[in-house]
Design an enzyme around this catalytic site. Structure first.
Site, short mmCIF file in Angstrom:
data_model
loop_
_atom_site.label_atom_id
_atom_site.label_comp_id
_atom_site.label_asym_id
_atom_site.label_seq_id
_atom_site.Cartn_x
_atom_site.Cartn_y
_atom_site.Cartn_z
N CYS A 45 7.54 22.66 1.51
CA CYS A 45 7.09 24.05 1.39
C CYS A 45 6.83 24.64 2.76
O CYS A 45 6.91 25.85 2.95
CB CYS A 45 5.84 24.13 0.53
N SER A 65 7.33 26.00 -7.43
CA SER A 65 7.96 27.24 -6.96
C SER A 65 7.14 28.46 -7.36
O SER A 65 6.37 28.43 -8.33
CB SER A 65 9.37 27.34 -7.56
N GLU A 123 13.64 31.33 -0.24
CA GLU A 123 13.40 29.91 0.00
C GLU A 123 14.61 29.10 -0.46
O GLU A 123 14.94 29.10 -1.65
CB GLU A 123 12.14 29.44 -0.74
N LYS A 157 0.78 15.77 -14.95
CA LYS A 157 2.20 15.74 -15.27
C LYS A 157 3.01 15.83 -13.98
O LYS A 157 3.03 16.87 -13.32
CB LYS A 157 2.58 16.94 -16.15
N GLY A 197 5.17 29.23 -10.80
CA GLY A 197 3.74 29.55 -10.63
C GLY A 197 3.35 30.81 -11.35
O GLY A 197 2.25 30.91 -11.91
N GLU A 247 -0.21 26.57 -5.59
CA GLU A 247 0.38 26.32 -4.27
C GLU A 247 1.88 26.46 -4.44
O GLU A 247 2.50 25.67 -5.14
CB GLU A 247 0.05 24.91 -3.78
P1 NAD Z 1 9.10 23.71 -9.92
O1 NAD Z 1 8.34 24.99 -9.95
O2 NAD Z 1 10.46 23.69 -10.45
O3 NAD Z 1 8.29 22.57 -10.68
C1 NAD Z 1 6.97 22.21 -10.34
C2 NAD Z 1 6.31 21.57 -11.53
O4 NAD Z 1 6.16 22.55 -12.55
C3 NAD Z 1 7.11 20.43 -12.16
O5 NAD Z 1 6.24 19.41 -12.57
C4 NAD Z 1 7.76 21.09 -13.36
O6 NAD Z 1 8.07 20.21 -14.40
C5 NAD Z 1 6.66 22.05 -13.78
N1 NAD Z 1 7.12 23.18 -14.60
C6 NAD Z 1 8.35 23.73 -14.66
N2 NAD Z 1 8.37 24.75 -15.56
C7 NAD Z 1 7.13 24.84 -16.07
C8 NAD Z 1 6.52 25.69 -17.03
N3 NAD Z 1 7.19 26.65 -17.66
N4 NAD Z 1 5.21 25.51 -17.30
C9 NAD Z 1 4.49 24.57 -16.67
N5 NAD Z 1 5.02 23.72 -15.76
C10 NAD Z 1 6.32 23.86 -15.46
O7 NAD Z 1 9.06 23.25 -8.38
P2 NAD Z 1 9.75 21.99 -7.73
O8 NAD Z 1 11.21 22.22 -7.67
O9 NAD Z 1 9.25 20.74 -8.39
O10 NAD Z 1 9.13 22.03 -6.27
C11 NAD Z 1 9.65 22.80 -5.23
C12 NAD Z 1 8.81 24.04 -5.01
O11 NAD Z 1 7.45 23.64 -4.78
C13 NAD Z 1 9.21 24.81 -3.77
O12 NAD Z 1 9.17 26.19 -4.04
C14 NAD Z 1 8.12 24.44 -2.75
O13 NAD Z 1 7.93 25.39 -1.74
C15 NAD Z 1 6.93 24.31 -3.63
N6 NAD Z 1 5.90 23.49 -3.02
C16 NAD Z 1 4.77 24.13 -2.58
C17 NAD Z 1 3.78 23.41 -1.94
C18 NAD Z 1 2.53 24.09 -1.46
O14 NAD Z 1 1.53 23.40 -1.25
N7 NAD Z 1 2.52 25.40 -1.25
C19 NAD Z 1 3.92 22.03 -1.75
C20 NAD Z 1 5.10 21.43 -2.21
C21 NAD Z 1 6.07 22.16 -2.84
#
Ligand code: NAD
Length: 524
Positions: free
Chosen positions: A307, A252, A409, A198, A256, A273
């Site tokens: 990130c 995020s 962040e 997804k 997570g 991650e």
């Molecule tokens: P997000 O947490 O909003 O969304 C990530 C994914 O999770 C999306 O596909 C979203 O639809 C899904 N999601 C949202 N709510 C959910 C739920 N309740 N259950 C299951 N899935 C759900 O993050 P984002 O805004 O897409 O990405 C930015 C974040 O990702 C930042 O915090 C960044 O640091 C982090 N990030 C980390 C890494 C790493 O490798 N450490 C790499 C890239 C981005």
């Protein structure tokens, strides 16, 4: 139950701001069991260009838990055949995928810039990472090493082999829309798992492109399934699905935690991650111009939406003033614009929510924290910027380590410059956040470089280079609130997507008892 189809297009968070006559907007579908199918809901959401919100890129299925159930069933049906396919044969299909990705690289990069906003060169780098990951990981098809080890008893053989985990749910963010899906998908496949993926709702096209390439490469039906939609519906349906043995999540730290809790409830494997607040330490003996280049690239590359972004610059007080003067001049010189224009240095941020969040933090920095806004700080709204989500490269100085802008962040083009008195002070500041993804030091002193490398508690560390720029053959991930102990990339990722099986072969022809306090040696 299937719901009645509705010809309704829902807007995504990237709201449409104007109507322009454009080419017909394509409607995309989910990929389940080797077939392209509409969502059971019949509903769609729009994928909007963040540099030009009048540009609708496509309509994607606003899927439901019914779609996830169908995708999981397809993954289940395909699993036995795929896991029994010898790994070197699985690798052959993946090498073919690598070749296909190379062929489409320019088109996929252009699609990515259009849906995500990053400049074309970075989008090309994102696709290239998927290619590199595919080739590197496909090579594991002829390795997937286990090990042998002596057994305690005579005429007994001991070894360890890898077995697939089973059905895997992959949930990905929007900032690396092809690289991150590939970091999960390719290792999952080489280990013999089948997957449901997804993508983030803001960037479904790049994952669609990756999955379409998988189809073209001949990956059998049901091995890879794609379902688009929102996190709190489709994502949650995945994390709660009893048949998905593993959830691999990047996003995020807040999301997570939700994902991890759901997985804990049902004893599913969960790899996370998550966020970062990464520090570059600049010592008084550093090559300042080199450090400035690294800081600007790390802070404003991908509009700070990495990130690993360099969101904290911890600078020795002896060079603080000089560093700030040069940093501000460099930040001001960056050309902000549409990432598709080759002259652009920094593209837009992803959506309206991101604009609100980043502008909110800029207010916090100015008013609540009391830091000095040295440059930037405004949303760009005139002329070519009128229909996009553009924010100036922003630098805060006189930042104290405990200010919110130095702790939380922001995930946008905002960096903070924090003074430090010594290497010890700088290391303490670098460690003084809840995250632990990446860090860097600029110094000419090898002792200081190694001390920082040893003492900074992150998953990634750079010397005389920025906090961004990971390579796929090294493990990637972070400590503390950034992760939960797993690493993607490298060969370490295989430990996420396979489970160890310890195998004992007793060829003595008699009962040899282990785990009792007697040594029974053959012939004694
Ligand atoms: P997000 O947490 O909003 O969304 C990530 C994914 O999770 C999306 O596909 C979203 O639809 C899904 N999601 C949202 N709510 C959910 C739920 N309740 N259950 C299951 N899935 C759900 O993050 P984002 O805004 O897409 O990405 C930015 C974040 O990702 C930042 O915090 C960044 O640091 C982090 N990030 C980390 C890494 C790493 O490798 N450490 C790499 C890239 C981005």
């Amino acid at each position: 139950m299937a719901q009645a189809k509705k010809a309704v297009a829902k807007t995504s968070r990237k709201q449409t701001a104007r109507t322009t006559v454009r080419a017909a907007v394509k409607t995309y579908q989910n990929y389940i069991g080797g077939k392209w199918v509409a969502s059971e809901s019949g509903e769609l959401f729009e994928n909007i260009n963040p540099a030009d919100t009048g540009d609708t890129i496509g309509r994607f299925p606003l899927s439901t838990s019914d779609d996830i159930n169908a995708a999981v069933n397809a993954a289940q049906e395909a699993f036995d055949r795929w896991r029994r396919t010898p790994a070197p044969r699985r690798a052959e299909v993946l090498f073919r995928l690598g070749e296909i990705l190379i062929g489409y690289k320019d088109r996929f990069a252009a699609d990515m810039t259009r849906e995500m906003g990053k400049v074309l060169k970075e989008a090309g780098g994102d696709v290239q990472e998927a290619i590199d990951c595919t080739y590197y990981t496909a090579g594991e098809g002829r390795r997937l090493h286990g090990f042998t080890t002596p057994a305690e008893m005579p005429d007994k053989f001991a070894m360890c082999t890898r077995q697939p985990v089973g059905l895997c749910g992959l949930i990905t963010p929007w900032n690396f829309p092809m690289a991150i899906p590939s970091w999960k998908l390719i290792p999952a496949l080489i280990c013999g798992n089948t997957v449901v993926i997804k993508p983030a709702e803001d960037t479904p096209l790049s994952t669609y492109n990756l999955v379409k390439a998988c189809e073209e490469a001949g990956i059998p039906p049901g091995v890879v399934n794609l379902v688009t939609g929102h996190g709190d519906t489709v994502g949650a349906a995945m994390t709660n699905h009893p048949a998905l043995r593993l959830i691999s999540f990047t996003g995020s730290t807040e999301t997570g935690r939700i994902v991890a809790s759901a997985c804990a409830e049902r004893n599913a494997i969960c790899s996370l991650e998550m966020g970062g607040k990464n520090a570059i330490i600049v010592m008084d003996d550093a090559d300042i111009d080199l450090a400035i280049e690294g800081a600007v690239w790390g802070a404003f590359g991908t509009s700070g939406q990495r990130c690993t972004a360099s969101s904290r610059l911890v600078v020795h007080k002896k060079v603080y003033k000089q560093f700030v003067t040069k940093l501000v001049a460099h930040a001001k010189s960056l050309r902000v614009g549409n990432g598709a224009d080759p002259r652009t240095d920094m593209g837009p941020v992803i959506n309206a929510d991101a604009v609100d969040k980043i502008m909110g933090y800029i207010q916090v920095g100015r008013n609540e924290d009391g830091a000095t806004l040295a440059c930037g700080g405004k949303r760009l709204t005139r002329g070519d910027y009128a229909n996009g989500y553009f924010i100036e490269p922003t630098v805060f100085t006189d930042v104290a380590e405990d200010m919110r802008i130095a702790q939380e962040e922001i995930f946008g083009p905002v960096t903070t410059v924090i003074p430090a008195n010594s290497i010890e002070d700088a290391i303490r500041i670098a460690n003084g956040v809840r995250y632990g993804l990446s860090a860097a030091i600029y110094t000419q002193n090898v002792n200081q470089a190694f001390r920082a490398m040893n003492e900074v508690y992150t998953g990634i560390f750079y010397v005389n280079a920025s906090t961004i720029g990971a390579e796929v053959h090294l493990p990637f991930g972070g400590t503390k609130a950034t992760g939960n102990g797993h690493r993607e990339a490298g060969t370490q990722v295989l430990d996420i997507f396979s489970e160890w099986k310890s195998v004992y072969v007793d060829f003595s022809g008699k009962l040899q008892r282990a785990q009792i306090d007697t040594v029974e040696l053959a012939g004694n």
